[in-house]
Design an enzyme around this catalytic site. Structure first.
Site, PDB file in Angstrom:
ATOM      1  N   LEU A 101       0.869  -1.166   0.000  1.00 60.02           N
ATOM      2  CA  LEU A 101       0.000   0.000   0.000  1.00 60.02           C
ATOM      3  C   LEU A 101       0.912   1.223   0.000  1.00 60.02           C
ATOM      4  O   LEU A 101       1.956   1.226   0.652  1.00 60.02           O
ATOM      5  CB  LEU A 101      -0.903   0.030   1.244  1.00 60.02           C
ATOM      6  CG  LEU A 101      -2.026  -1.009   1.317  1.00 60.02           C
ATOM      7  CD1 LEU A 101      -2.758  -0.889   2.652  1.00 60.02           C
ATOM      8  CD2 LEU A 101      -3.005  -0.833   0.162  1.00 60.02           C
ATOM      9  N   ASP A 102       0.508   2.266  -0.713  1.00 61.17           N
ATOM     10  CA  ASP A 102       1.325   3.469  -0.779  1.00 61.17           C
ATOM     11  C   ASP A 102       1.575   4.048   0.611  1.00 61.17           C
ATOM     12  O   ASP A 102       0.796   3.827   1.541  1.00 61.17           O
ATOM     13  CB  ASP A 102       0.639   4.532  -1.639  1.00 61.17           C
ATOM     14  CG  ASP A 102       0.464   4.091  -3.077  1.00 61.17           C
ATOM     15  OD1 ASP A 102       1.279   3.280  -3.541  1.00 61.17           O
ATOM     16  OD2 ASP A 102      -0.493   4.554  -3.727  1.00 61.17           O
ATOM     17  N   TYR A 103       2.632   4.829   0.715  1.00 62.71           N
ATOM     18  CA  TYR A 103       3.012   5.501   1.958  1.00 62.71           C
ATOM     19  C   TYR A 103       1.847   6.273   2.555  1.00 62.71           C
ATOM     20  O   TYR A 103       1.600   6.218   3.760  1.00 62.71           O
ATOM     21  CB  TYR A 103       4.183   6.444   1.652  1.00 62.71           C
ATOM     22  CG  TYR A 103       4.707   7.223   2.824  1.00 62.71           C
ATOM     23  CD1 TYR A 103       5.492   6.614   3.800  1.00 62.71           C
ATOM     24  CD2 TYR A 103       4.446   8.596   2.940  1.00 62.71           C
ATOM     25  CE1 TYR A 103       5.995   7.338   4.876  1.00 62.71           C
ATOM     26  CE2 TYR A 103       4.934   9.328   4.007  1.00 62.71           C
ATOM     27  CZ  TYR A 103       5.719   8.698   4.970  1.00 62.71           C
ATOM     28  OH  TYR A 103       6.213   9.421   6.030  1.00 62.71           O
TER      29      TYR A 103
END
Length: 241
Positions: A101-103
């Site tokens: 999952l993105d930052y």
């Protein structure tokens, strides 16, 4: 006793198919002897080497984690930012995230030390549903949602058909909460899809992965998957390939 290729895959060295190739190529030893047959089974006391490197075998573990925003979906980060495995100091096994999952994205993330399980779920053809809740700028009209559902042409190709629905709107702030269900896992895909229809994402959370959800968890918390849930995920991934 388990098949040699399964043991190699579980250790995260390679997928089961790649492990079979390594065996056939004579790159695997059991108790000091090269093995080139695929039917060989090994027990917990057998010494397995791949490319002359001893295999470290651990009991497989599986976790469902509610990733907070501002955390890297990785084992460590060169920039010193917090990584998802930092939330598991009590776990001796060498776990790693299944996908990412993105930052800036929160939500459901699986972690394991079972390489075969991770490779299977991350296979591009597994077709497992992932449900996201996006807070977006503006209020998308139905035609915009239909674009998401039909597929959006991004720089890396057309997205697969999706499902989209508006959950709520804030007319004063001109924002909306939209639920988007996709089956792919491209880099920053959900954000790019909303940008393409003119409604940039302000906040994003993955709420569901297949039949799993975040019920009972707060950001930063986790739980172990049950044996039944692991079997269900294996069966689901195998049925959609």
């Amino acid at each position: 006793m388990e098949r040699l290729q399964k043991v190699i895959a579980h250790a995260g060295i390679a997928s089961r198919r790649k492990a079979e190739e390594l065996i056939l190529e004579g790159k695997v030893k059991v108790n000091g002897k090269v093995v080139k047959e695929l039917g060989v089974k090994v027990g917990p006391n057998d010494r397995v080497e791949v490319n002359e490197i001893p295999l470290e075998r651990e009991e497989p573990v599986y976790f469902l984690f509610y990733k907070p925003r501002g955390v890297i979906s990785s084992v460590h980060d060169e920039k010193g930012r917090k990584a998802v495995v930092d939330y598991f100091p009590h776990i001796d096994a060498r776990i790693y995230p299944v996908g990412r999952l993105d930052y800036d994205t929160s939500g459901l993330l699986l972690l394991t030390n079972d390489g075969e399980f991770a490779n299977l779920l991350m296979h591009p053809k597994h077709n497992i549903e992932k449900v996201y809740i996006a807070k977006v700028k503006g209020i998308p009209f139905r035609e915009k949602l239909k674009q998401l559902e039909r597929g959006i042409r991004l720089e890396d190709g057309m997205t697969a058909p999706a499902r989209a629905k508006v959950i709520s709107v804030d007319k004063r702030k001109q924002t909306a909460l939209v639920e988007l269900t996709i089956h792919e896992g491209r880099n920053r895909q959900v954000r790019r899809m909303f940008e393409a229809i003119g409604h940039p994402v302000m906040k994003l959370r993955r709420d569901r992965y297949a039949f799993l959800d975040l019920k009972g968890l707060n950001a930063g918390e986790s739980r172990e998957l049950t044996a039944h849930e692991v079997k269900q995920l294996y069966a689901l991934a195998n049925s959609t390939r």
